[in-house]
Each structure stands twice: as structure tokens, then as C-alpha cells.
Design an enzyme around this catalytic site. Structure first.
Site, PDB file in Angstrom:
ATOM      1  N   SER A  23       0.865  -1.166   0.000  1.00 65.08           N
ATOM      2  CA  SER A  23       0.000   0.000   0.000  1.00 65.08           C
ATOM      3  C   SER A  23       0.905   1.221   0.000  1.00 65.08           C
ATOM      4  CB  SER A  23      -0.903  -0.004   1.231  1.00 65.08           C
ATOM      5  OG  SER A  23      -0.149   0.228   2.410  1.00 65.08           O
TER       6      SER A  23
ATOM      7  N   SER B 295       3.059   0.929   3.288  1.00 68.80           N
ATOM      8  CA  SER B 295       3.976  -0.155   3.610  1.00 68.80           C
ATOM      9  C   SER B 295       3.994  -1.197   2.505  1.00 68.80           C
ATOM     10  CB  SER B 295       3.562  -0.823   4.929  1.00 68.80           C
ATOM     11  OG  SER B 295       2.289  -1.426   4.778  1.00 68.80           O
TER      12      SER B 295
ATOM     13  N   ASP C  83      -8.430   1.460   8.903  1.00 71.17           N
ATOM     14  CA  ASP C  83      -8.288   1.025   7.511  1.00 71.17           C
ATOM     15  C   ASP C  83      -8.704  -0.431   7.359  1.00 71.17           C
ATOM     16  OD1 ASP C  83      -7.739   1.318   4.820  1.00 71.17           O
ATOM     17  OD2 ASP C  83      -5.631   0.794   5.013  1.00 71.17           O
TER      18      ASP C  83
END
Length: 1173
Positions: free
Chosen positions: A879, A882, A997
């Protein structure tokens, strides 16, 4: 001279009459034996033995069925198909010259006489198709001349003895369809002349003798329908004259020997219904004379070998019900002699082979229950001999070819459970159809008129499509119809009264449409009707009295309509009912006591009406055999709960909630020991909860007694409910302490005790470990360590110090305070120096971090080595924040390394990394990803080390190639896992931790497919806080579009309700396999996943089922499943409410999911009851 002549004449006559007497004396034993045979016959309806009478000499040779040799001795008794009844006389042994005894197809009973072993000249013994019983006489094996032994289709029992191998003359042995047991003698290979051995339909056990492989003359071997085990001998490859090998319906295992490909004379190979595994041998393609190859109903894998397509003589090819894979090759078109092709119930993929239309002799084609895609051939009509076309449960698209009308001999057409589109073509009326099933597709338009010309039609199912229009009066022409299913469409208008012409109808499913008006009175003509489902329409008015003449009706579902008036007492006439649902209508008045005649009911649902009065006790008493579901909830019923409720000892679910019942729980309820779910909530019940009632209810999963006026203590017996998942006692007047035994229930996941008068210490283990504070509120005298409970204090006696002692204590206290101030000043000074030092070398604080975290600190080089220098080939997720790599440590441990993107993290976030790493390491829950360690190097590396999850993430499971999560129960289980982990984050630690998230990519699945929530610390490491503040220097952390709660996207406010929103979207995605964005409705308007689900529920159950993923939609077989799925989707909408305050907390969601799980786990209805044909 005259004297001489006279003497000669006398001598001649003397010798003549002496010869006659001598002949008569020599045949007398045979004649007597035949008479005894005739005397054993008890019934001779055709009179075939009526001529068995002595008239003149040697007349027995002319009797019916008797053949003599030239000397007058009986050599054959042949009485085929004469309908004789009786026993076989032992005197048959006196026919010492007998060579043939054939009694085929009669009704002889009793044992085969042992004396038959004395017929030393016998070479054919044929007793086929009689009722002989007992064992096979051992004397038969002494008959040295016998070569034809046919004992098929009798009632013979016992073993096949080893002595059979001594009868070396045998050429044919027939033991079919008897009750023979034991093993096949291993010495069978000694019968070197044997050409045929058939022993089908017995109870033979053991393995197939390998010695059979030495019988070089063998042409036919049939051992089907036994319990033979072991493998098929590879020595069978030596049987070069073998023409028929039938080993079906046994317990054979292992692979099909490739050596069978050497049996070059083989015409018939039947191995179906065993437990054979492995591949289909390519060597079978060498059997060029093969006409029938049936190996279905095994466990074979692999694709179809291309060599099989060389078998141009094949007329029958049966490969169904295996685990075969791959596409069906276009080479199938080479098998032009094929008449029957069955490939159903495998894992075939790829497109439907267009070359199938080359098989002009084809009469049966079944490819159902596969994953075949593409369209049916446009020239399908070339298969003019086709009688059966079954392609249901695939992924077929496109229309039904219009050329199908040329298949004028077609009787069965099943294309159900596909993704086919277009209108139903005209021309069906030209065919000879008896069965049409095209349900569960996407067909549009109206039902074509000419389908009503199929005068021989017995089954018509067009359910679960997008059909519109009305059900036309022409339906009345289909007078042979037995099953009619038009449910889950958009049909409107009234139910045509012509439906009353379908007097052979057994099943009528009209549910989930838009039918209006009243039930036509003509429906009473359907006197053979057994199943009637009309739920979820707009039908209204009273139920016509004539309807109660359908005496065979077993299933009646009129729920979710607008029926009004009182429940007719005439329901009592429907005494065959096992399922009755009137739920969700406008029925009023009292429950008729006459319903007590419905004693066969297993499911009885009259919930959600306007019923008043009491429950008739005699009604409940009559339902003592009920096994499934009793629901009277959401009415206006009054009075006490009848004691007769205890008569329902086998019922699994009872719901009397939301009524006006008063009084106490009847003690008789303790007899309901099989109940899974019991709901008495929202009534006016009072008194103590009787301890003895619940002592024996160890099967109960869910118990709800909330919103009543119960008093007294919580029964100790609740602690014995070892299967209890949900217990709700909230909003009562309960007193006393919470039983510690509740903490020992490992299954208990949801407990609500709010709004009572409980007191004392709240247990801290078991369900109490993660209990929501709101489930305890309203009990002011409870105490414990869990916030916001007040701590439990122990009162101590007051201490009285002397004046001198108090002075000393004051002086000492002052001195201690002064020392403490000095110490604080010293610490602050040290901290300032240390802070300055950190600016020069921030790594200096890491040893303290190691100590605080109690985690392993990995050197960056270790992780580089584990991930092959962070090779892109090892990336398993990424993402903007990371990248996650798969790695392997030196000790072999497989790990996941989450490397944070330093560009997205401010320098100040370093301190959050330390703080949050410490916090996250302390979180321990089976549904959270555990943190194994970390690596940190200022300005270079910031990484977390996590366990590797074998089954990837939920994103791949829903949308990728990973094995799907198909069933409702599996999906609910997965949601329970996720909700448990999130609930722990929200309320299981000292302060709420918001994920921020939550999405399928952040939910990982271990080897047991248990879900683990990951990435729950990224927001905190970035510096986000619940108040919306942040120390991050960038806007990198913006969540994921589609899963982001509205208030977070616009207000940047982080609360636990943001995670609830994301979780609701994930649940919808799991149920529909639709992503949360980039969706369009039927008008090509953009819409969200939430809008799609909301719209589908608004369109009734038909719309709801259509939005589900196909595998789940196909698994729905009952109304209860539909209701559970509807409840699930409504929970999703609840979670995704636009206002955060309108959303439930995660604990409430978990509670609801557990209740749904209990329902999904207790479905007991027959799979075929509500499945569209």
C-alpha cells in the site's frame, strides 16, 4: 403243418407281450419320477402338465417339456416360462439319464434337492428366475459333466464353496441376484474352461481373486452389486478374450489398471459406483472395439485423456460424479456413434464444446454440476435425436438457441442455475417435453404462449429469473403438470383461476412475485397438491373456504402477504400439514383451538400478525411431535404461557417474544430438552426464573428472557448450559450476585445483564473478560475491575492514633514529600540531557524499547537475508504506507515482514512507533495478527515482523483464485472472527484502538481459515488519535475508498464507529462478491455497494437472492435460510448508517452474528423442500 404254425404264433405273441412288460418295467422309475415332479406342482395355470398321463406304451416321451433319447430314456426336462408353482421333487434324481434340467422363469420354491447330485449325466442345470432358497447343494460340485450352471435370480444363501473348483468342466456359472455371502474362492482360476462367471447382486465380500486373470477363455465377468473391496487385479490385462467386464457398485479402491488397455476384445467396461481414484488411464484408448465405458460415481481425477476420443465405436460414455477437471475437448465431436454422454457432477471448466453437434446419434447429454462457461451451440437443433439435455448448475451464458425447437423428440430440458440471458424462445410447443427447468438464470420477458402447448409437460420451473408480465390463463392447458414453479420473478396480476384445471399438480410455488388479488376458489380443485408456497406477494383478503379441501397439503406458506380477517378454523381440515407459515400478514382475532387437529406440524409460524387472546392449551398439547420451529412472536397475545408448551419435547426453536404474556415460566417447560433457541423477551412475565426448568436444557444455544419483570436471582443452572452462546436477561428486576459458573461457559459469547438490580463482584474470566460495559449498566451495586464499574472495596476498622503518633507521622510525611520533590527535579534534569542526546543519536533509546516491548529486535540485515534483500518476488501485499514481504528466518520460521514507507512518516512519528509498538505487542487475541518483533534504524528502516498466514487475505478469497468461502455458516463464522478481533481492539484493552483502515486485504486467513485482523496499528504509529488530531506531516493515511466512513473522510474524526462502517461494507462484499465501488444499477447509474444491497432488500427476497454470490444463492433451500440472510444484510445496512451514532457498537454486532450463527447451524429442513428444480 397247422399245428406248427399255431405253435409259432403262440410263441411270437408270448415274446411280444413279454417285451412290452419288460419295457414298461425298465421305464417305470423314470415315469414315477416324473409323476413325483408333477405332484410337487401346486399350481399349473397354463395346464402344461395336463398331458402327463400314461396312455399306451412309451407315451411319457411325448409329454410337454420331456425329451427322450433313442432308447426312450428321459434326457431333458425343459419347462421354460410355464408359470409353474411348487417344489422340485427329490425324485428327480431317478431320471438317471437326464442331461438337461431347465426350469427357467417359474415360481419354484423351497430348497434345491441334494439328490440332484446323483444325476451323473447332467450337463446343464438351469434354474434361473425362481424362488429357490437355502444353500447350493454340495452334490452339484460332484457332477463331472456339468458345463452350464445357471442359478441366477433366486433366493439362495450361504457361501460359494471351494469345492466349486473341482468341477473343472464348467464353462458358464450364473449366480446373479441371490443372497450369497463370503468370499469368491481364490481357486477359481483352476476352472480353465470357464468363459462366463456372473455373480452380481449378492453380498460377496473380500477382494477379487487374482487367479481370475489366468482364465484365458473368459469372455464375461460380472461381479457388480456386492461388497467387494481391494483393488482391481492388474492380471486382468491377460484376459485377451474378455468382452464384458462389469465390477460396478462395489467398494473397490485404487486406480484403474492401465493393463486393462490390453484387453483388446473388450466391448463393455463398467466400473461405476466404486471408490476408484487416480487418473483415467490413457491406455483405455487402445480398446478400439469398446462400445460402453461407464466409470461414473468414483473419485477419479485428471482430465479426459485425448486417447478416449479414438474410440469411435463408443455408444455410451459415462464419466459423471467424479472429480475430473479441465475443459471438455472439442475432440469429443469425433465420437460420432455416441448415444449417451454423461459428464455431470465433476469440475470441468472451459467453454461448452461446439463440436457436440457432430454427435447426431446423441439421445442423452448431461453436463450439470460443473463450471462450464460459454454459450450453447447455435446449431444445437442438429441433435434431432436428443431426448435429455441437462446442463444445469454451470456458468453458461447467452440465450437458449432458437434452433432447439428442431429437437422435436426432446423430453427433458434442464438449464437451471446458470447465467443465461435473453427471452425464452418460442418453439417449445413443437417438442415432446415432459420436463422444463430453466430457473436461476437471468431470462427476461414473458413466458411464451407456445410453452402452454406442451401437453405432456409434467414439470415446469422458470423460477428465479427476471420474467415479467402475468401468469396467463393458458396455464390451464397443461393438465398433466405435477410441478409448477414460477417463484422469484416479477410476475404481476392475479393468480389465474384456470390454475384449478391442473388436477395432477403436486407442487405449486408462486412465491416472491408481485401477484395481487385473492386466492382463486378454483384452486380447491388441486386435491393432489402437497406443497403450496405463495409467500412474499401482495395477495389479500380472507383465505377462501374452498382451499381447505386440499387434504394432501403438507407444506403451506402464505407469509408476507396482506391476508386479513381471522385465521380460519377450517385449517383443521388440513391434517397432513407439516409446515404452516402465516407470518407477516394482518390476521386478527384469536388462535382457533380447532388447529389442534394439525398434529403432524413440524414448523408453525404465525408471527407478525395482530392476533389476540390466549394460546389454546389443547393446541400445544396436540403438537407434541413437533420437531423444528414454533413462532407466535410479535402479536398481541395475552394470558399465561400454557403449561402444555412442555409437551413439545422434540422442538428445537420456540419464540413467543413481543407479546403481552404475563405470569411465570411454566415448570413443565423443563421437558423441552431438545430446544436450541428460546425467546420469551418483551412480555410481562414475572416471578423467579425457575432453576429446575433449565437444569436439563443442555442443548440450548440462545436464551432470551429480556424486557420482562422477572425477579429473584439468576439460576445457578444456567452454568450447566454447556452449549449456550447467547444469554439475554436485561431489563428485568433480577437481584443477587452474578453466578461465577457463567464465567466457566466456554461457548458463551454474548451476555446481557443490563437494567436489573444485581450486586456484588463481576467475574473477570470467560465471557466477562470482553463484556461490553453497556451490558452491565443499570446495576448500580455491581463492582469490579472493568471500567466504568466501581472497584470492590473491603471495609476496614477505623484506626485511632495517639496525638504523639500523629505528630510523628506528619513530620515523616513532610520529609518524604520534600525528598520526592528533589527526586523529580533530578529526573527532569536527566531527561533534558537525554532528550538532547537523542537528537544526535536517536538509536540510543532502543535498548529501553527492547526491554519495554519484550519482543525480539531484528537487525535489518536479518530481515534482508530472510526476504532475499527484499526481493520483489517475495512481495505479498503493498500500500502507500507499507510493503509486506514473505521471508524465512535461519531457523526455518516463515514470517511476514511489514516494511513501513519512510516517506509517508514524519520524523516525529518515530516516538509514536516506539509507543505504539509497545502497545500493540500487549494486544493478545486469537483474531488479531500477533507481532513477533521489529527492526528499526534511524532514517533507513522501520519494520514489524509478523507470522505468515498460509491462506493469504480475504481480498484474494473473495475476488481472487483462493478457495471460496461458500456456505452461509462459513461466511458468518468468518464475520464472527473479524468482529471478535475488532471488538477486542475497541473494548478489550485499557483504551479503544481504532483500526482506521479495515478492508479485506487487511484480514488474513491462517491454515484453518480462521480470520486474523492485521494493520490495526498503522494509524496509531502515524500519530492519529480518536479526537481527530494527528502528528503526521503528510496526509498519507486516508483509509481506503469504499470502506471509509463518511465522517472520517470529511471530518477526519476517528472513532470506533468508523471501523463499524468498514466492517459492514466487508460483510456485504463477502455476501455479494461485489466490490464497494464502481457499481451500476440496471439503468447504468453509479451506485455504491450499500445502495445495491439496500435496493435488493427493497425488492423483496427475489431481489435479495439475486444480489448474493451465485454459490450462496444456489445453496438456499429453505425460507429460514432466506430470513437469516435477510437479517444478515439488514445488519450490514445498520452498520453502514450515515450517522455514526446510528451504528451499533462491535459488541452488539458480535451478539447479532452469534444469533445468526446459531440459526445457520440449526437448519434442519430437507434440502429439496425449497430448492427450485
Amino acid at each position: 403243418m397247422k399245428l406248427l404254425s399255431k405253435t409259432f404264433l403262440i410263441l411270437t405273441l408270448t415274446f411280444f407281450f413279454f417285451g412290452i412288460a419288460l419295457a414298461k418295467q425298465s421305464f417305470e422309475p423314470e415315469i414315477e419320477a416324473l409323476k413325483s415332479f408333477k405332484n410337487g406342482i401346486s399350481n399349473d395355470p397354463l395346464g402344461v402338465l395336463s398331458d402327463w398321463t400314461i396312455i399306451g406304451s412309451l407315451r411319457h416321451c411325448n409329454w410337454t417339456g420331456i425329451t427322450c433319447d433313442s432308447t426312450g430314456h428321459v434326457v431333458s426336462v425343459s419347462l421354460l416360462e410355464k408359470q409353474l408353482e411348487g417344489v422340485l421333487s427329490p425324485a428327480i434324481a431317478n431320471l438317471t439319464y437326464l442331461q438337461v434340467l431347465d426350469l427357467t422363469s417359474n415360481s419354484f420354491t423351497g430348497k434345491i434337492p441334494a439328490e440332484i447330485g446323483k444325476l451323473t449325466e447332467l450337463n446343464q442345470l438351469i434354474l434361473y428366475l425362481n424362488y429357490f432358497s437355502g444353500s447350493i447343494p454340495s452334490g452339484i460340485w460332484e457332477l463331472k459333466n456339468i458345463f452350464y450352471l445357471d442359478l441366477r435370480n433366486n433366493l439362495l444363501s450361504g457361501d460359494v464353496p471351494e469345492e466349486i473348483c473341482k468341477t473343472s468342466s464348467l464353462v458358464l456359472i450364473g449366480f446373479d441376484y441371490n443372497n450369497l455371502t463370503g468370499k469368491i474362492p481364490e481357486c477359481l482360476g483352476d476352472l480353465v474352461h470357464l468363459q462366463m462367471f456372473v455373480a452380481a447382486g449378492n453380498h460377496l465380500t473380500g477382494s477379487i481373486p487374482v487367479s481370475i486373470g489366468t482364465l484365458a477363455n473368459l469372455t464375461d465377468l460380472d461381479l457388480s452389486g456386492n461388497q467387494l473391496t481391494g483393488k482391481i487385479p492388474r492380471d486382468f490385462g491377460n484376459l485377451l478374450n474378455l468382452q464384458s467386464l462389469v465390477l460396478t457398485e462395489n467398494l473397490l479402491e485404487g486406480d484403474i489398471p492401465a493393463e486393462i488397455g490390453n484387453c483388446s476384445s473388450l466391448v463393455q467396461l463398467e466400473l461405476y459406483d466404486n471408490q476408484l481414484t487416480g487418473k483415467i488411464p490413457a491406455e483405455l484408448g487402445n480398446l478400439v472395439q469398446l462400445q460402453a465405458l461407464r466409470i461414473y460415481k468414483n473419485k477419479l481425477t485428471s482430465s479426459i485423456p485425448s486417447s478416449l476420443f479414438r474410440l469411435t465405436q463408443l455408444t455410451h460414455l459415462g464419466l459423471s460424479e467424479n472429480h475430473l477437471v479441465g475443459p471438455i475437448s472439442e475432440e469429443i465431436g469425433f465420437l460420432e456413434s455416441l448415444e449417451v454422454l454423461t459428464l455431470h457432477s465433476n469440475n470441468f471448466t472451459g467453454e461448452f464444446p461446439q463440436s457436440i453437434t457432430n454427435l447426431r446419434n446423441l439421445t442423452v447429454l448431461t453436463v450439470g454440476f460443473n463450471n462450464i462457461s460459454g454459450e450453447l451451440p447455435a446449431d444445437l437443433g442438429l441433435l434431432t435425436n436428443l431426448r435429455n439435455l441437462s446442463a444445469h448448475d454451470n456458468l453458461l451464458t447467452g440465450p437458449i438457441p432458437s434452433s432447439i425447437s428442431n429437437c422435436t423428440g426432446l423430453k427433458l430440458l434442464d438449464l437451471s442455475h446458470n447465467q443465461m440471458t435473453g427471452e425464452i424462445p418460442r418453439g417449445f410447443g413443437r417438442m415432446n417435453l415432459t420436463f422444463i427447468s430453466i430457473g436461476r438464470n437471468h431470462f427476461t420477458g414473458e413466458i411464451p404462449d407456445d410453452i402452454f402447448n406442451c401437453s405432456n409437460l409434467e414439470t415446469l420451473s422458470v423460477a428465479d429469473n427476471n420474467l415479467t408480465g402475468t401468469l396467463k390463463p393458458l396455464i390451464g392447458k397443461l393438465q398433466k403438470l405435477r410441478i409448477l414453479q414460477v417463484s422469484y420473478n416479477s410476475l404481476t396480476g392475479p393468480i389465474p383461476r384456470e390454475i384449478g384445471n391442473l388436477k395432477d399438480l403436486n407442487i405449486l410455488y408462486l412465491h416472491s412475485n408481485g401477484f395481487t388479488g385473492r386466492i382463486p376458489r378454483e384452486m380447491s380443485n388441486l386435491t393432489l397438491l402437497q406443497g403450496l408456497r405463495m409467500y412474499s406477494n401482495d395477495l389479500e383478503g380472507p383465505i377462501p373456504e374452498e382451499m381447505f379441501d386440499m387434504k394432501l397439503l403438507s407444506v403451506l406458506d402464505l407469509s408476507n402477504n396482506k391476508f386479513s380477517g381471522q385465521i380460519p378454523a377450517l385449517f383443521s381440515k388440513l391434517e397432513s400439514l407439516t409446515y404452516l407459515s402465516l407470518q407477516g400478514n394482518k390476521f386478527n382475532g384469536s388462535i382457533p383451538a380447532s388447529l389442534k387437529s394439525l398434529s403432524l406440524l413440524n414448523t408453525f409460524d404465525i408471527s407478525d400478525n395482530l392476533l389476540t387472546g390466549t394460546i389454546p392449551g389443547e393446541l400445544l398439547a396436540s403438537l407434541k411431535n413437533m420437531q423444528l420451529y414454533l413462532n407466535f412472536s410479535n402479536n398481541l397475545l395475552t394470558g399465561t404461557i400454557p403449561k402444555e408448551l412442555g409437551k413439545l419435547e422434540m422442538v428445537q426453536e420456540i419464540d413467543l417474544s413481543n407479546n403481552l404474556f404475563s405470569g411465570s415460566i411454566p415448570r413443565s417447560l423443563q421437558a423441552c430438552k431438545n430446544v436450541f433457541t428460546l425467546d420469551f423477551s418483551q412480555n410481562n412475565l414475572s416471578g423467579h426464573i425457575p432453576d429446575e426448568v433449565f437444569q436439563g436444557m443442555d442443548m440450548i444455544i440462545s436464551l432470551n428472557l429480556s424486557r420482562n419483570s422477572f425477579s429473584g436471582e439468576i439460576p445457578q443452572s444456567f452454568g450447566n448450559m454447556t452449549h449456550l452462546v447467547s444469554l439475554d436477561l436485561s431489563s428485568n428486576n433480577l437481584t443477587g450476585e452474578i453466578p461465577e459458573s457463567l464465567a466457566n461457559l466456554s461457548t458463551l459469547k454474548h451476555l446481557k445483564l443490563a437494567s436489573n438490580n444485581l450486586k456484588g463482584h463481576v467475574p473477570e474470566s470467560g465471557v466477562f473478560k470482553n463484556i461490553n460495559a453497556s451490558d452491565l449498566m443499570g446495576n448500580t451495586d455491581l463492582c469490579g475491575s472493568k471500567k466504568p464499574l466501581k472497584p470492590c472495596t473491603i471495609k476496614q476498622k477505623s484506626s485511632h492514633f495517639s496525638k504523639r503518633t500523629r505528630v510523628i507521622l506528619i513530620i515523616l510525611g513532610s520529609a518524604a514529600a520534600l525528598l520526592l520533590v528533589l527526586l523529580l527535579v533530578l529526573i527532569l534534569t536527566c531527561c533534558k540531557k537525554k532528550e538532547k542526546k537523542i537528537e544526535n543519536s536517536s538509536e540510543s533509546s532502543l535498548p529501553d524499547l527492547d526491554s519495554a516491548l519484550k519482543l525480539k529486535r531484528f537487525e535489518p540485515k536479518e530481515l534482508e537475508q530472510a526476504t532475499d534483500s527484499f526481493n520483489s518476488a517475495n512481495i505479498i501485499g503493498s500500500s502507500s504506507l507499507s510493503t509486506v514481504y514473505k521471508g524465512q528466518l535461519e531457523d526455518g520460521t516463515v514470517i511476514a515482514v511489514k516494511v513501513l514507507n519512510l516517506k509517508e512518516f514524519s520524523a516525529e512519528s518515530d516516538k509514536w512507533f516506539y509507543t505504539e509498538a509497545k502497545t500493540l505487542s500487549q494486544l493478545k487475541h486469537r483474531n488479531l495478527v500477533k507481532i513477533l518483533g521489529f527492526a528499526w534504524e534511524s532514517g533507513k528502516t522501520k519494520a514489524l515482523v509478523l507470522p505468515f498466514m498460509e491462506n493469504g487475505n480475504l481480498e484474494d478469497t473473495i475476488h481472487g483464485s483462493a478457495a471460496p468461502i461458500g456456505s452461509l455458516l462459513e461466511k458468518i463464522d468468518l464475520c464472527v472472527h473479524i468482529a471478535s478481533g475488532i471488538d477486542y481492539l475497541h473494548s478489550g484493552y485499557g483504551f479503544p484502538i481504532v483500526h482506521c483502515d479495515l478492508k479485506p486485504a487487511n484480514i488474513l486467513l491462517d491454515s484453518d481459515r480462521v480470520a486474523h485482523v492485521s494493520d490495526f496499528g498503522t494509524a496509531r504509529i502515524l500519530g492519529f488519535r480518536e479526537d481527530g488530531s494527528t502528528t503526521a506531516s503528510t496526509s498519507a493515511f486516508e483509509g481506503t475508498i469504499g470502506y471509509l466512513a463518511p465522517e472520517f473522510a470529511y471530518m477526519r474524526k476517528v472513532t470506533t464507529k468508523a471501523d463499524v462502517f468498514s466492517f459492514g461494507i466487508i460483510m456485504m462484499e463477502l455476501m455479494t462478491k461485489q466490490r464497494p465501488t464502481s457499481l451500476n444499477d440496471e439503468d447504468s447509474q453509479d451506485m455504491t455497494l450499500r445502495q445495491l444491497v439496500e435496493k435488493s432488500i427493497g425488492n423483496g427476497r427475489k431481489g435479495m437472492v439475486r444480489v448474493l454470490d451465485m454459490e450462496l444463492g444456489d445453496s438456499i433451500v429453505s425460507l429460514k435460510q432466506e430470513e437469516a440472510i435477510e437479517d444478515f444484510l439488514k445488519l450490514c445496512l445498520f452498520c453502514t448508517s450515515s450517522r455514526p451514532e446510528d451504528r451499533p457498537d462491535m459488541n452488539e454486532i458480535l451478539t447479532h452474528l452469534m444469533k445468526l450463527r446459531g440459526k445457520a447451524n440449526s437448519f434442519r429442513e430437507d434440502r429439496n423442500e425449497d430448492r427450485e428444480v
